[in-house]
Scaffold this motif. Structure first.
Motif, PDB file in Angstrom:
ATOM      1  N   ALA A  31      31.112  36.699  47.397  1.00 20.15           N
ATOM      2  CA  ALA A  31      31.891  36.720  48.712  1.00 20.15           C
ATOM      3  C   ALA A  31      31.822  35.314  48.958  1.00 20.15           C
ATOM      4  N   VAL A  32      30.539  34.674  48.655  1.00 21.37           N
ATOM      5  CA  VAL A  32      30.199  33.159  49.070  1.00 21.37           C
ATOM      6  C   VAL A  32      31.183  32.309  48.080  1.00 21.37           C
ATOM      7  N   GLY A  33      31.333  32.638  46.892  1.00 25.67           N
ATOM      8  CA  GLY A  33      32.294  31.596  46.106  1.00 25.67           C
ATOM      9  C   GLY A  33      31.414  30.524  45.692  1.00 25.67           C
ATOM     10  N   GLY A  34      31.861  29.474  44.903  1.00 25.11           N
ATOM     11  CA  GLY A  34      31.424  28.490  44.227  1.00 25.11           C
ATOM     12  C   GLY A  34      30.631  29.097  43.062  1.00 25.11           C
ATOM     13  N   LYS A  35      29.212  28.465  43.076  1.00 22.18           N
ATOM     14  CA  LYS A  35      28.589  29.013  41.799  1.00 22.18           C
ATOM     15  C   LYS A  35      27.422  29.963  42.256  1.00 22.18           C
ATOM     16  N   VAL A  36      27.177  31.024  41.599  1.00 20.78           N
ATOM     17  CA  VAL A  36      26.402  32.188  42.266  1.00 20.78           C
ATOM     18  C   VAL A  36      25.142  32.118  41.054  1.00 20.78           C
ATOM     19  N   VAL A  37      24.123  32.050  41.565  1.00 28.11           N
ATOM     20  CA  VAL A  37      22.619  32.299  40.695  1.00 28.11           C
ATOM     21  C   VAL A  37      22.075  33.346  41.035  1.00 28.11           C
ATOM     22  N   ALA A  38      21.758  34.300  40.421  1.00 26.39           N
ATOM     23  CA  ALA A  38      21.093  35.611  40.386  1.00 26.39           C
ATOM     24  C   ALA A  38      19.768  35.362  39.722  1.00 26.39           C
ATOM     25  N   LEU A  39      18.621  35.614  40.684  1.00 24.68           N
ATOM     26  CA  LEU A  39      17.352  35.391  40.164  1.00 24.68           C
ATOM     27  C   LEU A  39      16.574  37.034  39.829  1.00 24.68           C
ATOM     28  N   CYS A  40      16.088  37.177  38.668  1.00 26.69           N
ATOM     29  CA  CYS A  40      15.403  38.151  38.451  1.00 26.69           C
ATOM     30  C   CYS A  40      13.764  37.834  38.043  1.00 26.69           C
ATOM     31  N   ALA A  75      31.857  31.492  39.543  1.00 27.55           N
ATOM     32  CA  ALA A  75      30.822  31.257  38.269  1.00 27.55           C
ATOM     33  C   ALA A  75      29.886  31.969  38.763  1.00 27.55           C
ATOM     34  N   LEU A  76      29.003  32.398  37.667  1.00 29.14           N
ATOM     35  CA  LEU A  76      27.784  33.316  37.658  1.00 29.14           C
ATOM     36  C   LEU A  76      26.602  32.916  36.804  1.00 29.14           C
ATOM     37  N   GLU A  77      25.380  32.586  37.115  1.00 27.80           N
ATOM     38  CA  GLU A  77      24.506  32.433  36.343  1.00 27.80           C
ATOM     39  C   GLU A  77      23.212  33.526  36.556  1.00 27.80           C
ATOM     40  N   VAL A  78      22.719  34.063  35.564  1.00 28.01           N
ATOM     41  CA  VAL A  78      21.687  35.176  35.885  1.00 28.01           C
ATOM     42  C   VAL A  78      20.369  34.555  35.016  1.00 28.01           C
TER      43      VAL A  78
END
Length: 219
Positions: A104-113, A136-139
């Protein structure tokens, strides 16, 4: 009100209690069940298997019989909620709320595991939310972090995660999401961007919303 939490690490009990206090919940709201064997089995298998998912779903169903909502707090086991049969109360995976909030924030989301077995379910969950919102998403996997966690080096674990958050912000992330509940404490040590989103608070907020909706429907 009872919110039953199914954890795979005993240390997550304190993490969720801290999130509950932040939300103003009474000290007796959360009921904790810890099943490290489920995550250990998934790690040995290289990920969530059908058998482990069924065992997790059975545990969740049992908790639903004596709670107002159930939270599965392990991201590796998250897809197990999809095979839980009909229950009288909501059974939720905490990272679902996190994915919605982050995208919901928008832009580029980075999810860390932090653990490798979490990467696949996190990618699937966040990709669906990112596609709906067109972001955009990067995990990313935080290399070495889980070894520190398993060795009992909490400071080293959180430092590695905080460092990965700062790197993500330097790479242009608009928001970072910490996919595992055990990572939440790292948010206090991030300096290069907004506080990363954490799953305990997001999951508890969703549980409270679902309980309120159920109560209003009954009334």
């Amino acid at each position: 009100m009872i919110i039953a939490c199914l954890h795979t690490a005993d240390s997550n009990c304190a993490v969720f209690e801290a999130a509950a206090r932040k939300l103003g919940l009474a000290s007796d709201v959360l009921h904790h069940t810890v099943r490290p064997d489920l995550l250990e089995a998934a790690e040995r298998a290289g990920g969530l298997t059908d058998e482990i998912a069924r065992e997790t779903a059975a545990a969740l169903s049992a908790l639903a019989a004596r709670a107002d909502a159930v939270l599965l707090t392990c991201s590796t086991l998250g897809p197990s909620t999809a095979i839980v049969g009909p229950t009288p109360v909501p059974v939720l995976r905490i990272d679902a709320a996190l994915a919605e909030g982050a995208t919901a924030v928008g832009g580029k989301v980075v999810a860390l595991c932090a653990v490798e077995t979490t990467v696949a379910p996190t990618t699937a969950l966040f990709s669906e939310a990112a596609k709906r919102r067109g972001v955009a998403l990067e995990v990313r996997l935080v290399a070495g972090a889980w070894s520190s966690f398993k060795a009992g080096d909490r400071d080293g674990y959180l430092a590695a995660i905080a460092g990965a958050c700062d790197v993500a912000y330097a790479d242009g992330a608009s928001i970072v999401a910490l996919a595992q509940a055990s990572m939440a404490g790292a948010a206090d040590f991030v300096h290069r961007g907004p506080p990363p989103l954490t799953s305990p608070e997001a999951g508890l907020r969703t549980a409270l919303e679902r309980i309120a909706q159920r109560v209003s429907t009954v009334e």
